[in-house]
Design a protein around this motif. Structure first.
Motif, PDB file in Angstrom:
ATOM      1  N   ASP A  72       1.799   9.336  -8.381  1.00 25.63           N
ATOM      2  CA  ASP A  72       1.279  10.324  -7.438  1.00 25.63           C
ATOM      3  C   ASP A  72       1.679  10.080  -5.993  1.00 25.63           C
ATOM      4  O   ASP A  72       1.019  10.550  -5.071  1.00 25.63           O
ATOM      5  CB  ASP A  72      -0.251  10.379  -7.525  1.00 25.63           C
ATOM      6  N   VAL A 104      -0.956  -0.747  -4.403  1.00 20.91           N
ATOM      7  CA  VAL A 104      -2.220  -0.065  -4.176  1.00 20.91           C
ATOM      8  C   VAL A 104      -1.927   1.409  -3.947  1.00 20.91           C
ATOM      9  O   VAL A 104      -1.092   1.767  -3.111  1.00 20.91           O
ATOM     10  CB  VAL A 104      -2.946  -0.648  -2.942  1.00 20.91           C
ATOM     11  N   THR A 105      -2.630   2.253  -4.690  1.00 24.42           N
ATOM     12  CA  THR A 105      -2.453   3.689  -4.558  1.00 24.42           C
ATOM     13  C   THR A 105      -3.804   4.383  -4.657  1.00 24.42           C
ATOM     14  O   THR A 105      -4.756   3.816  -5.189  1.00 24.42           O
ATOM     15  CB  THR A 105      -1.486   4.223  -5.644  1.00 24.42           C
ATOM     16  N   LYS A 106      -3.873   5.598  -4.151  1.00 20.07           N
ATOM     17  CA  LYS A 106      -5.126   6.342  -4.202  1.00 20.07           C
ATOM     18  C   LYS A 106      -5.468   6.778  -5.621  1.00 20.07           C
ATOM     19  O   LYS A 106      -6.622   6.870  -5.972  1.00 20.07           O
ATOM     20  CB  LYS A 106      -5.046   7.586  -3.311  1.00 20.07           C
ATOM     21  N   THR A 107      -4.449   7.091  -6.401  1.00 22.20           N
ATOM     22  CA  THR A 107      -4.687   7.607  -7.749  1.00 22.20           C
ATOM     23  C   THR A 107      -3.789   6.882  -8.745  1.00 22.20           C
ATOM     24  O   THR A 107      -3.989   5.728  -9.011  1.00 22.20           O
ATOM     25  CB  THR A 107      -4.480   9.134  -7.798  1.00 22.20           C
ATOM     26  N   ASP A 108      -2.795   7.575  -9.264  1.00 22.85           N
ATOM     27  CA  ASP A 108      -1.882   7.001 -10.253  1.00 22.85           C
ATOM     28  C   ASP A 108      -0.555   6.608  -9.604  1.00 22.85           C
ATOM     29  O   ASP A 108      -0.177   7.148  -8.562  1.00 22.85           O
ATOM     30  CB  ASP A 108      -1.594   8.013 -11.376  1.00 22.85           C
ATOM     31  N   VAL A 117       0.862  -1.176   0.000  1.00 21.83           N
ATOM     32  CA  VAL A 117       0.000   0.000   0.000  1.00 21.83           C
ATOM     33  C   VAL A 117       0.897   1.224   0.000  1.00 21.83           C
ATOM     34  O   VAL A 117       1.655   1.446   0.943  1.00 21.83           O
ATOM     35  CB  VAL A 117      -0.938   0.009   1.224  1.00 21.83           C
ATOM     36  N   GLY A 118       0.831   2.000  -1.064  1.00 20.10           N
ATOM     37  CA  GLY A 118       1.642   3.201  -1.193  1.00 20.10           C
ATOM     38  C   GLY A 118       2.688   3.042  -2.270  1.00 20.10           C
ATOM     39  O   GLY A 118       3.325   1.994  -2.383  1.00 20.10           O
ATOM     40  N   SER A 141       3.726  10.485  -2.433  1.00 20.81           N
ATOM     41  CA  SER A 141       4.076  11.712  -1.710  1.00 20.81           C
ATOM     42  C   SER A 141       5.569  11.985  -1.650  1.00 20.81           C
ATOM     43  O   SER A 141       5.984  13.085  -1.306  1.00 20.81           O
ATOM     44  CB  SER A 141       3.519  11.647  -0.287  1.00 20.81           C
TER      45      SER A 141
END
Length: 97
Positions: free
Chosen positions: A45, A38-42, A17-18, A47
């Motif tokens: 992206d 697994v990522t929130k967007t692309d 995740v990340g 941090s």
């Protein structure tokens, strides 16, 4: 490990995740296993690119490696690797100096 998504199943040996430097390093370290990222967007992206090379260490008169370690564990919800926290908090000040 099977991940169900709508009408198909994704099979992987591990899930990361990340997609920042830590996540991608973990995924690369698991090669040749199959890893699901697994990522929130692309994928681009994460941090990490926003961190701008920041560094944290107990170097002020009102700070200490033990206080920094306690803060690090608290922010990590106790999921931190104790050895990594120790290295970060005890070696950080000397590395900055």
């Amino acid at each position: 490990m099977n991940i169900h998504r709508f009408d198909h199943v994704i099979t992987a040996d591990a899930v990361v995740v990340g997609v920042g430097v830590a996540g991608l390093s973990a995924a690369l370290g698991m090669a040749p296993k199959t890893v699901l990222l697994v990522t929130k967007t692309d994928l681009g992206d994460g941090s990490t690119r926003l961190a701008q090379g920041g560094i944290a260490a107990a170097v002020g008169p009102d700070d200490s490696p033990s206080a920094h370690a306690a803060d690090t564990v608290a922010v990590g919800a106790g999921l931190n690797d104790p050895g990594a926290v120790s290295v970060l908090t005890t070696e950080g000040p000397a590395r900055i100096i």
